[in-house]
Design an enzyme around this catalytic site. Structure first.
Site, short mmCIF file in Angstrom:
data_model
loop_
_atom_site.label_atom_id
_atom_site.label_comp_id
_atom_site.label_asym_id
_atom_site.label_seq_id
_atom_site.Cartn_x
_atom_site.Cartn_y
_atom_site.Cartn_z
N HIS A 72 2.48 -3.11 2.97
CA HIS A 72 1.61 -2.09 3.56
C HIS A 72 0.16 -2.56 3.46
CE1 HIS A 72 4.30 1.71 3.65
NE2 HIS A 72 4.97 0.62 3.99
N TYR A 200 -1.52 10.38 2.52
CA TYR A 200 -1.96 11.27 1.44
C TYR A 200 -2.71 12.41 2.10
CZ TYR A 200 -0.93 7.66 -2.06
OH TYR A 200 -0.31 6.74 -2.87
N PRO A 292 0.87 10.80 -10.55
CA PRO A 292 1.41 9.85 -9.56
C PRO A 292 0.50 9.56 -8.37
CG PRO A 292 2.52 11.97 -9.40
CD PRO A 292 1.63 12.05 -10.61
N LYS A 296 0.14 4.51 -9.73
CA LYS A 296 -0.31 3.51 -10.71
C LYS A 296 0.62 3.36 -11.92
CE LYS A 296 -3.90 1.81 -8.83
NZ LYS A 296 -3.14 1.02 -7.86
N TYR A 384 -6.61 0.61 -5.19
CA TYR A 384 -5.24 0.91 -4.77
C TYR A 384 -4.36 -0.34 -4.83
CZ TYR A 384 -1.50 3.50 -2.54
OH TYR A 384 -0.30 4.14 -2.32
C1 PHB Z 1 6.59 7.41 -3.94
O1 PHB Z 1 6.96 6.76 -2.95
O2 PHB Z 1 7.40 7.98 -4.66
C2 PHB Z 1 5.13 7.49 -4.22
C3 PHB Z 1 4.25 6.76 -3.45
C4 PHB Z 1 2.89 6.85 -3.70
C5 PHB Z 1 2.44 7.65 -4.72
C6 PHB Z 1 3.32 8.35 -5.52
C7 PHB Z 1 4.67 8.28 -5.26
O3 PHB Z 1 1.10 7.74 -4.94
#
Ligand code: PHB
Ligand code: APR
Length: 389
Positions: A72, A200, A292, A296, A384
């Site tokens: 990504h 997000y 989450p 990280k 990130y």
């Molecule tokens: C996930 O795919 O479970 C996931 C991805 C990004 C995040 C948190 C969880 O920031």
């Protein structure tokens, strides 16, 4: 029994460390409280920083990750109905790899078993002894019998609820903690992801995240109240709420289906200092937890493993203990930066129950600055994809 490094915990941290050490001819035994099936049943995030992926390759466990993981090169932030993209490639010349933690842990278990490395499952009453001496040992119960492992070092990779951290006396240890007043309700569904990159989303109704595992396996989350129960969220209610938090065009494209897993996780920031006490070294969730947002968790564990692995190699190959002596300081320096980023991103995108109109304006200004400012996007992207080890 005697080994060089006794590793407590067979989660990703402990398994990765054992594989790296094995490649250098350093012996270890992994003690795991549960079974392999139990560990693999836990669904966790799936975004790997470059540094983590590199360690997997170095451990000789990167083949499936490289073949099946998705690169990504950016992510979408949606706020108040509009969206913008943060371009990792442009700002950092690199990217992240989307590969589920379940798959990664499976690869580590397979490698450990193929190489004949010792893993003891179902251990009980794990206890670390004499960590402050030159002759530490670990005892545990298995099938009603007590066992003892004498070792040079103990790696405490036993997660947040393990015993390693609590072995460090209260007089030495200091914990730093922040509990957030909400949780994440997550759903896994056998549907194509709504977008090829993660979204997000910040909305008046709270945060939402669109993530994925592969072309036909999606992972979605919505911020929920801590008092919510999974049983109270039907699939229909989940999809409905998710759509209301996404931009209209995304909500229209969203393909829904039955959930194959649904769970609620509380959000917490936590760091325990120091990460080393004598010959005991803490790694991963045993020493720190992040919310989450920003994925990280596993990636923060990677730098602990990296510093410990290199410190141990230096000790055994060059009789130099410098790396081990500096372990806690180096690991914590990077941990706190990951803590800061995930705390900041959580604050940026969630609705807090006690937010004043002023707080909401500050949050909106923070998102607007990120949308408009290339330097802010570069800072986001660098964090990130992962700060250097
Ligand atoms: C996930 O795919 O479970 C996931 C991805 C990004 C995040 C948190 C969880 O920031
Ligand atoms: N003895 C032996 N094993 C134990 C003990 C004990 N007393 N206590 C806990 N364990 C085991 C748990 O059963 C678990 O399998 O230690 C393991 C710890 O694994 P994780 O909790 O997954 O922690 P870690 O390996 O550090 O992984 C880092 O990244 O995405 C994040 O939080 C997520 O799992 C994640 C983490």
């Amino acid at each position: 029994m005697r080994t060089q490094v006794c590793i407590i915990g067979g989660g990703p941290s402990g398994l990765l460390l054992s594989q790296l050490l094995q490649k250098k001819g350093i012996e270890s035994v992994v003690l795991e409280a549960k079974t392999r099936a139990y560990v693999l049943g836990r669904i966790r995030a799936g975004v790997l920083e470059v540094g983590f992926a590199e360690l997997m390759r170095e451990a000789g466990v990167g083949a499936r990750m490289d073949a099946e993981g998705f690169r990504h090169e950016g992510t979408i932030i949606s706020s108040g109905g509009s969206q913008f993209r943060i371009d990792f490639k442009k700002h950092t010349s690199t990217s992240v790899l989307v590969y589920g933690q379940t798959e990664l842990t499976r690869d580590l278990y397979d490698a450990r078993e193929q190489s004949g490395g010792a893993i003891v499952y179902n251990v009980e009453h794990t206890t670390i002894h004499d960590a402050k001496t030159d002759a530490p040992y670990v005892t545990y119960m298995l099938d009603g019998t007590e066992h003892r492992i004498d070792c040079d070092y103990v790696a405490g990779c036993d997660g947040f609820h393990g015993v390693s951290r609590n072995t460090i006396p209260d007089t030495v240890r200091r914990d730093y903690e922040k509990i957030y007043p909400f949780g994440w309700l997550g759903v896994l569904s056998e549907t194509p992801p709504v977008h090829h990159e993660l979204i997000y989303a910040d909305s008046d109704r709270g945060f939402a995240l669109c993530s994925m595992r592969n072309e036909n396996l999606s992972r979605y989350y919505i911020q929920c109240a801590l008092s919510d129960h999974v049983e109270d969220w039907t699939d229909a209610a989940f999809w409905n709420e998710l759509k209301r938090r996404l931009p209209e065009d995304v909500a229209e494209r969203l393909i829904t289906g039955p959930s194959i897993e649904k769970s609620i996780a509380p959000l917490r920031s936590f760091v325990s200092e120091p990460m080393r006490w004598g010959r005991l070294f803490l790694c991963g969730d045993a020493a720190h937890i992040v919310p989450p947002t920003g994925a990280k968790g596993l990636n923060t564990a990677a730098s602990d493993i990296y510093y410990l692995y290199h410190g141990l190699v230096q000790h055994y190959e060059a009789k130099d203990d410098g790396g081990l002596e500096r372990f806690s300081q180096k690991a914590l320096a990077r941990v706190w930066k990951a803590e800061r980023f995930s705390w900041w991103m959580t604050n940026l995108l969630h609705r807090f129950p006690d937010q004043s109109p002023f707080d909401l304006k500050m949050q909106a200004a923070d998102v607007a600055f990120l949308r408009e400012n290339e330097a802010a996007q570069k800072v986001f992207a660098e964090n990130y994809v992962g700060l250097p080890f």
